[in-house]
Write a protein that holds these residues in place. Structure first.
Motif, PDB file in Angstrom:
ATOM      1  N   GLY A 290       0.697  -0.979  -0.230  1.00 53.54           N
ATOM      2  CA  GLY A 290       0.165   0.101  -0.099  1.00 53.54           C
ATOM      3  C   GLY A 290       0.542   0.887  -0.222  1.00 53.54           C
ATOM      4  O   GLY A 290       0.862   2.183   1.000  1.00 53.54           O
ATOM      5  N   ASN A 291       1.858   1.135  -1.257  1.00 57.01           N
ATOM      6  CA  ASN A 291       3.022   2.551  -1.126  1.00 57.01           C
ATOM      7  C   ASN A 291       2.815   3.220  -2.104  1.00 57.01           C
ATOM      8  O   ASN A 291       3.072   2.610  -2.653  1.00 57.01           O
ATOM      9  CB  ASN A 291       3.846   2.096  -0.922  1.00 57.01           C
ATOM     10  CG  ASN A 291       4.828   2.962  -0.294  1.00 57.01           C
ATOM     11  OD1 ASN A 291       5.739   3.597  -2.062  1.00 57.01           O
ATOM     12  ND2 ASN A 291       5.257   4.072   0.236  1.00 57.01           N
ATOM     13  N   THR A 292       2.224   4.832  -2.238  1.00 51.69           N
ATOM     14  CA  THR A 292       2.004   5.512  -3.314  1.00 51.69           C
ATOM     15  C   THR A 292       3.174   6.007  -4.253  1.00 51.69           C
ATOM     16  O   THR A 292       3.282   5.686  -4.982  1.00 51.69           O
ATOM     17  CB  THR A 292       1.394   6.687  -3.388  1.00 51.69           C
ATOM     18  OG1 THR A 292      -0.273   6.551  -2.623  1.00 51.69           O
ATOM     19  CG2 THR A 292       0.535   7.676  -4.309  1.00 51.69           C
ATOM     20  N   TYR A 293       4.645   6.348  -3.178  1.00 50.78           N
ATOM     21  CA  TYR A 293       5.458   6.118  -3.905  1.00 50.78           C
ATOM     22  C   TYR A 293       6.253   4.756  -4.715  1.00 50.78           C
ATOM     23  O   TYR A 293       6.072   5.256  -6.088  1.00 50.78           O
ATOM     24  CB  TYR A 293       6.493   6.398  -3.171  1.00 50.78           C
ATOM     25  CG  TYR A 293       7.715   6.701  -3.385  1.00 50.78           C
ATOM     26  CD1 TYR A 293       8.178   7.352  -4.669  1.00 50.78           C
ATOM     27  CD2 TYR A 293       8.407   5.618  -3.595  1.00 50.78           C
ATOM     28  CE1 TYR A 293       9.375   7.786  -4.517  1.00 50.78           C
ATOM     29  CE2 TYR A 293      10.340   5.002  -4.461  1.00 50.78           C
ATOM     30  CZ  TYR A 293      11.031   6.990  -4.756  1.00 50.78           C
ATOM     31  OH  TYR A 293      11.622   7.143  -5.605  1.00 50.78           O
ATOM     32  N   LEU A 294       6.390   3.538  -4.528  1.00 54.65           N
ATOM     33  CA  LEU A 294       6.380   2.670  -5.752  1.00 54.65           C
ATOM     34  C   LEU A 294       5.591   2.256  -6.704  1.00 54.65           C
ATOM     35  O   LEU A 294       5.325   2.273  -7.415  1.00 54.65           O
ATOM     36  CB  LEU A 294       6.458   1.800  -4.459  1.00 54.65           C
ATOM     37  CG  LEU A 294       8.052   1.567  -3.357  1.00 54.65           C
ATOM     38  CD1 LEU A 294       7.920   0.539  -2.946  1.00 54.65           C
ATOM     39  CD2 LEU A 294       9.246   1.331  -4.049  1.00 54.65           C
ATOM     40  N   ILE A 295       4.510   2.087  -5.942  1.00 52.58           N
ATOM     41  CA  ILE A 295       3.469   2.318  -7.541  1.00 52.58           C
ATOM     42  C   ILE A 295       3.321   2.704  -8.262  1.00 52.58           C
ATOM     43  O   ILE A 295       3.609   3.271  -9.058  1.00 52.58           O
ATOM     44  CB  ILE A 295       1.647   2.288  -6.613  1.00 52.58           C
ATOM     45  CG1 ILE A 295       1.713   1.128  -5.668  1.00 52.58           C
ATOM     46  CG2 ILE A 295       0.859   2.397  -8.204  1.00 52.58           C
ATOM     47  CD1 ILE A 295       0.257   1.189  -5.194  1.00 52.58           C
ATOM     48  N   VAL A 296       3.349   4.858  -8.062  1.00 54.55           N
ATOM     49  CA  VAL A 296       3.951   5.925  -9.611  1.00 54.55           C
ATOM     50  C   VAL A 296       4.804   5.619  -9.552  1.00 54.55           C
ATOM     51  O   VAL A 296       4.921   5.562 -11.091  1.00 54.55           O
ATOM     52  CB  VAL A 296       3.813   7.227  -8.193  1.00 54.55           C
ATOM     53  CG1 VAL A 296       4.298   7.781  -9.676  1.00 54.55           C
ATOM     54  CG2 VAL A 296       2.451   7.370  -7.868  1.00 54.55           C
ATOM     55  N   LEU A 297       5.504   4.988  -8.680  1.00 46.42           N
ATOM     56  CA  LEU A 297       7.361   4.353  -9.694  1.00 46.42           C
ATOM     57  C   LEU A 297       7.390   3.487 -10.988  1.00 46.42           C
ATOM     58  O   LEU A 297       7.588   3.815 -11.889  1.00 46.42           O
ATOM     59  CB  LEU A 297       8.141   4.414  -9.082  1.00 46.42           C
ATOM     60  CG  LEU A 297       9.625   4.192  -8.770  1.00 46.42           C
ATOM     61  CD1 LEU A 297      10.411   5.643  -9.830  1.00 46.42           C
ATOM     62  CD2 LEU A 297      10.813   3.798  -7.597  1.00 46.42           C
ATOM     63  N   HIS A 298       7.163   2.536 -10.334  1.00 48.39           N
ATOM     64  CA  HIS A 298       6.999   1.696 -11.265  1.00 48.39           C
ATOM     65  C   HIS A 298       5.785   1.080 -12.145  1.00 48.39           C
ATOM     66  O   HIS A 298       5.705   0.660 -13.538  1.00 48.39           O
ATOM     67  CB  HIS A 298       6.727   0.178 -10.379  1.00 48.39           C
ATOM     68  CG  HIS A 298       7.988   0.303  -9.760  1.00 48.39           C
ATOM     69  ND1 HIS A 298       9.367  -0.237  -9.606  1.00 48.39           N
ATOM     70  CD2 HIS A 298       7.971  -0.336  -8.247  1.00 48.39           C
ATOM     71  CE1 HIS A 298      10.401  -0.265  -8.831  1.00 48.39           C
ATOM     72  NE2 HIS A 298       9.115  -0.270  -7.872  1.00 48.39           N
ATOM     73  N   THR A 299       4.571   2.314 -12.154  1.00 53.33           N
ATOM     74  CA  THR A 299       3.610   2.454 -13.332  1.00 53.33           C
ATOM     75  C   THR A 299       4.569   3.455 -14.056  1.00 53.33           C
ATOM     76  O   THR A 299       4.063   3.174 -15.715  1.00 53.33           O
ATOM     77  CB  THR A 299       2.665   2.999 -12.276  1.00 53.33           C
ATOM     78  OG1 THR A 299       2.323   1.858 -11.245  1.00 53.33           O
ATOM     79  CG2 THR A 299       1.349   3.047 -13.524  1.00 53.33           C
ATOM     80  N   ARG A 300       5.049   3.894 -13.715  1.00 52.97           N
ATOM     81  CA  ARG A 300       5.742   5.310 -14.733  1.00 52.97           C
ATOM     82  C   ARG A 300       6.843   4.342 -15.300  1.00 52.97           C
ATOM     83  O   ARG A 300       7.118   4.831 -16.967  1.00 52.97           O
ATOM     84  CB  ARG A 300       6.001   6.349 -14.299  1.00 52.97           C
ATOM     85  CG  ARG A 300       6.957   7.477 -14.848  1.00 52.97           C
ATOM     86  CD  ARG A 300       7.579   8.375 -13.613  1.00 52.97           C
ATOM     87  NE  ARG A 300       8.932   7.977 -12.757  1.00 52.97           N
ATOM     88  CZ  ARG A 300       9.583   8.596 -12.104  1.00 52.97           C
ATOM     89  NH1 ARG A 300       8.716   9.533 -12.104  1.00 52.97           N
ATOM     90  NH2 ARG A 300      10.165   8.006 -10.589  1.00 52.97           N
ATOM     91  N   ASP A 301       7.605   3.257 -14.886  1.00 50.35           N
ATOM     92  CA  ASP A 301       8.142   2.868 -15.352  1.00 50.35           C
ATOM     93  C   ASP A 301       7.575   1.981 -17.066  1.00 50.35           C
ATOM     94  O   ASP A 301       8.229   1.644 -17.515  1.00 50.35           O
ATOM     95  CB  ASP A 301       9.356   1.926 -14.147  1.00 50.35           C
ATOM     96  CG  ASP A 301      10.354   3.006 -13.961  1.00 50.35           C
ATOM     97  OD1 ASP A 301      10.139   4.269 -14.504  1.00 50.35           O
ATOM     98  OD2 ASP A 301      10.154   2.313 -12.386  1.00 50.35           O
ATOM     99  N   LEU A 302       7.116   1.474 -16.407  1.00 43.06           N
ATOM    100  CA  LEU A 302       5.969   0.085 -17.563  1.00 43.06           C
ATOM    101  C   LEU A 302       5.525   1.300 -18.405  1.00 43.06           C
ATOM    102  O   LEU A 302       5.819   0.707 -19.532  1.00 43.06           O
ATOM    103  CB  LEU A 302       5.177  -0.084 -16.494  1.00 43.06           C
ATOM    104  CG  LEU A 302       4.992  -1.434 -15.632  1.00 43.06           C
ATOM    105  CD1 LEU A 302       4.560  -2.012 -14.869  1.00 43.06           C
ATOM    106  CD2 LEU A 302       6.072  -2.882 -15.967  1.00 43.06           C
ATOM    107  N   ARG A 303       4.608   2.426 -18.487  1.00 39.50           N
ATOM    108  CA  ARG A 303       4.547   3.305 -19.220  1.00 39.50           C
ATOM    109  C   ARG A 303       5.793   3.890 -19.998  1.00 39.50           C
ATOM    110  O   ARG A 303       5.180   3.433 -21.171  1.00 39.50           O
ATOM    111  CB  ARG A 303       3.505   4.432 -18.683  1.00 39.50           C
ATOM    112  CG  ARG A 303       2.067   4.159 -18.328  1.00 39.50           C
ATOM    113  CD  ARG A 303       1.699   5.321 -17.866  1.00 39.50           C
ATOM    114  NE  ARG A 303       0.337   5.398 -17.148  1.00 39.50           N
ATOM    115  CZ  ARG A 303      -0.361   5.783 -16.158  1.00 39.50           C
ATOM    116  NH1 ARG A 303       0.723   6.922 -15.459  1.00 39.50           N
ATOM    117  NH2 ARG A 303      -1.298   5.308 -15.894  1.00 39.50           N
ATOM    118  N   LYS A 304       6.482   4.165 -19.895  1.00 42.36           N
ATOM    119  CA  LYS A 304       8.012   4.549 -20.698  1.00 42.36           C
ATOM    120  C   LYS A 304       8.219   3.183 -21.259  1.00 42.36           C
ATOM    121  O   LYS A 304       8.912   3.688 -22.244  1.00 42.36           O
ATOM    122  CB  LYS A 304       9.221   4.802 -19.667  1.00 42.36           C
ATOM    123  CG  LYS A 304       9.274   6.083 -19.115  1.00 42.36           C
ATOM    124  CD  LYS A 304      10.415   6.472 -17.571  1.00 42.36           C
ATOM    125  CE  LYS A 304       9.876   8.211 -17.477  1.00 42.36           C
ATOM    126  NZ  LYS A 304      11.393   8.330 -16.794  1.00 42.36           N
TER     127      LYS A 304
END
Length: 215
Positions: free
Chosen positions: A106-120
């Motif tokens: 339940g950590n927003t920082y990690l969710i946003v970080l790895h979501t961004r990596d996948l989109r890139k």
């Protein structure tokens, strides 16, 4: 012949509406009373702001930049990145399992970080969205499913036995050779190493590395 006069309900501390109904004698009155009181309480509950749920307005992390406080962290992070980037596991698979780890804790920082990596990396939005429900999603390969199952097994208790049972290890071995499976283990270890910093230090999500930590 006896008569009975309907009486209004006793005061309950609630402000009753001016059109408070009169009820007939007997059971119908008690049922109507109960229903009316429930309606009043529900209306009051809906109109009362919740004060027990804090509104997060964080504008800076709790900790300052850990790599400034402990410079060796840069070396550790670099070594882990090099170890997991040896080419035996696609980077998208690593990002998928690390996104799942962020969701589990339940950590927003990690969710946003790895979501961004996948989109890139060009991962389809359907796949990113379905990571939390990967078991019934049609978007993942068998190898990706094993990676997601492994990280879930490591991070969640199994009430009926080992977190990673022999059966799961056997299925993982069918998808990955020894080096690739060890790399997958290191990818799980990589995100787990940084979990305490993400949960306790609370870097700001979606910002540049220079802005994630308070100065």
């Amino acid at each position: 012949m006896s008569t009975h006069t309907a009486t209004r309900p006793a005061k309950t501390g609630l402000a009753l509406p001016p059109s408070w109904p009169s009820w007939p004698d007997g059971a119908d009155r008690s049922i109507g009373h109960l229903r009316a009181m429930r309606s009043v309480r529900a209306a009051i509950h809906r109109s009362t702001p919740r004060r027990d749920i804090p509104i997060m307005t964080t504008t800076e992390s709790r900790l300052p930049n850990p790599s400034v406080l402990i410079p060796e962290l840069k070396d550790i992070g670099g070594a882990l990145y090099k170890a997991t980037g040896n080419g035996t596991i696609p980077q998208t698979t690593i990002s998928l399992l690390q996104l799942r780890a962020g969701q589990i804790v339940g950590n927003t920082y990690l969710i946003v970080l790895h979501t961004r990596d996948l989109r890139k990396a060009g991962t389809a939005e359907e796949s990113i969205t379905a990571v939390a429900s990967w078991r019934d999603a049609p978007y993942f390969t068998d190898a990706e499913r094993i990676a997601l199952e492994l990280v879930e097994s490591v991070l969640t208790p199994n009430p009926s036995g080992e977190r990673v049972p022999d059966e799961l290890y056997a299925r993982a071995s069918e998808q990955y050779d020894d080096k690739a499976l060890t790399t997958l283990v290191m990818a799980i270890g990589q995100v787990c190493f940084f979990l305490p910093l993400a949960l306790i230090g609370k870097p700001l999500p979606g910002t540049s590395p220079a802005e994630q930590w308070r100065q």
